[in-house]
Design a protein around this motif. Sequence first.
Motif, PDB file in Angstrom:
ATOM      1  N   LYS A  28      -3.052  19.416  33.175  1.00 50.35           N
ATOM      2  CA  LYS A  28      -3.065  20.702  32.474  1.00 50.35           C
ATOM      3  C   LYS A  28      -1.653  21.261  32.301  1.00 50.35           C
ATOM      4  CE  LYS A  28      -5.183  25.293  32.644  1.00 50.35           C
ATOM      5  NZ  LYS A  28      -6.084  26.185  33.420  1.00 50.35           N
ATOM      6  N   ASP A  29      -0.815  21.080  33.326  1.00 49.66           N
ATOM      7  CA  ASP A  29       0.537  21.664  33.294  1.00 49.66           C
ATOM      8  C   ASP A  29       1.550  20.751  32.621  1.00 49.66           C
ATOM      9  OD1 ASP A  29      -0.565  23.735  34.694  1.00 49.66           O
ATOM     10  OD2 ASP A  29       0.097  23.023  36.676  1.00 49.66           O
TER      11      ASP A  29
ATOM     12  N   ASP B 171       3.413  14.716  18.306  1.00 49.45           N
ATOM     13  CA  ASP B 171       1.992  14.487  18.023  1.00 49.45           C
ATOM     14  C   ASP B 171       1.136  14.618  19.274  1.00 49.45           C
ATOM     15  OD1 ASP B 171       2.611  14.059  15.402  1.00 49.45           O
ATOM     16  OD2 ASP B 171       2.645  11.864  15.564  1.00 49.45           O
ATOM     17  N   ALA B 172       1.686  14.219  20.418  1.00 52.32           N
ATOM     18  CA  ALA B 172       0.920  14.314  21.655  1.00 52.32           C
ATOM     19  C   ALA B 172       0.568  15.768  21.971  1.00 52.32           C
ATOM     20  CB  ALA B 172       1.704  13.686  22.814  1.00 52.32           C
TER      21      ALA B 172
ATOM     22  N   LYS C 242      -3.213  17.339  22.004  1.00 48.70           N
ATOM     23  CA  LYS C 242      -3.722  18.054  23.175  1.00 48.70           C
ATOM     24  C   LYS C 242      -4.169  19.465  22.801  1.00 48.70           C
ATOM     25  CE  LYS C 242      -2.612  19.204  27.970  1.00 48.70           C
ATOM     26  NZ  LYS C 242      -3.163  20.554  27.891  1.00 48.70           N
ATOM     27  N   PHE C 243      -3.446  20.085  21.881  1.00 46.34           N
ATOM     28  CA  PHE C 243      -3.813  21.438  21.442  1.00 46.34           C
ATOM     29  C   PHE C 243      -5.198  21.447  20.797  1.00 46.34           C
ATOM     30  CE2 PHE C 243      -3.859  24.472  17.849  1.00 46.34           C
ATOM     31  CZ  PHE C 243      -3.820  25.660  18.563  1.00 46.34           C
TER      32      PHE C 243
ATOM     33  N   TYR D   7     -11.288  22.015  21.019  1.00 44.61           N
ATOM     34  CA  TYR D   7     -12.620  21.395  20.901  1.00 44.61           C
ATOM     35  C   TYR D   7     -13.394  21.503  22.217  1.00 44.61           C
ATOM     36  CZ  TYR D   7     -16.184  18.040  19.440  1.00 44.61           C
ATOM     37  OH  TYR D   7     -17.381  17.452  19.108  1.00 44.61           O
ATOM     38  N   GLN D   8     -12.731  21.291  23.357  1.00 44.78           N
ATOM     39  CA  GLN D   8     -13.409  21.331  24.643  1.00 44.78           C
ATOM     40  C   GLN D   8     -13.965  22.718  24.948  1.00 44.78           C
ATOM     41  OE1 GLN D   8     -14.163  18.846  26.654  1.00 44.78           O
ATOM     42  NE2 GLN D   8     -13.177  17.329  25.340  1.00 44.78           N
TER      43      GLN D   8
END
Length: 362
Positions: A294-295, A301-302, A306-307, A312-313
């Motif tokens: 998380k941190d 692009d990574a 992740k954003f 979505y989650q």
Amino acid sequence: MASELAEKAKEAFLEDDFDVAVDLYSRAIDLDPNCAAFFADRAQANIKILNFTAEAVADANKAIELEPTLSKAYLRKGTACMKLEEYSTAKAALQKGASIAPIESKFNKLIDECNLHIAEEEKDLAQQMPPTLPSSSTTPPLATAADSPPAAPAKPIFRLHSYYLSEFYQKPEEVVVTVFAKGIPKQNVNVEFGDQILSVVIDVAGEEAYHFQPRLFGKIIPDKCRYEVLSTKVEIRLAKAEIITWASLEYVKGQALLPKPNVASAVSQRPVYPSSKPAKDWDKLEAEVKKQEKDEKLDGDAAMNKFFSDIYQSADEDMRRAMNKSFAESNGTVLSTNWKEVGTKKVESTPPDGMELKKWEY
């Protein structure tokens, strides 16, 4: 002709010539195998022949199968099961017969007798029941081959017939009975289960019929019992009504019960092996890994992936549907979270400024 034989059988029965009565009823049944009354009457004659009580139960069951409302068939079954000391099965049959013929006083009298015997059995079981074996909080050391004596080979526990031998073994939840009968056709084997009774009949042409109908050491669950006829044996699996250790296959009055096996503790305990390494807290390690993920600082692009993944989650069902639909229909050029906006129309492709949308040609 069949009815004439049945009348002669009744006369023989009244004269206490029960063997002749059984023979005459059998001849009548051969002529009319669908007459329930013939089976019920032959059951009554078989009850009088002490060694043929099992046949009486089989005849009564056949009569009930042919004519479920024939009250005397239930009376015969109840009487035969009482002689076999199978009082729960007898009571069930008698209660069914009493519901069909409520004015027949014999049913209620025999039901009361069954209740007395059942109460005596429950009292004996309560007095004999030992406490459950205590479970240890620590796991005992694992036994090695050197510590354990060699297992004795299985032995026949009892002889059931001059041609067939049998043995049994048990697990906490079931008893497995094996009748060694080689090459017996499946249609020649009949196995029935009662609350505390097992009935095995092997009838092969040209040989003496084999009947085995013991009163079992403990109660079983008939609906869960099953049997299988194999090339060299008949394997019968009896589902125990309660998890106790049977001291024998057959019930013997006054026989002490063995302690209950503590199945739950045996299953829940796992062997603990000695180790020089300190124990790891895997839950703590998992929490630390998730925190690190998380941190973690990402670039390019990574970071973008992740954003969108985080969005979505944490999205609800409508937002996820909107994201999937808009991304798929726009060929990856639009990502919307507004289902009301994209749910009712097709999302067109929108290329970034300075770029042109072209259709791929295969």
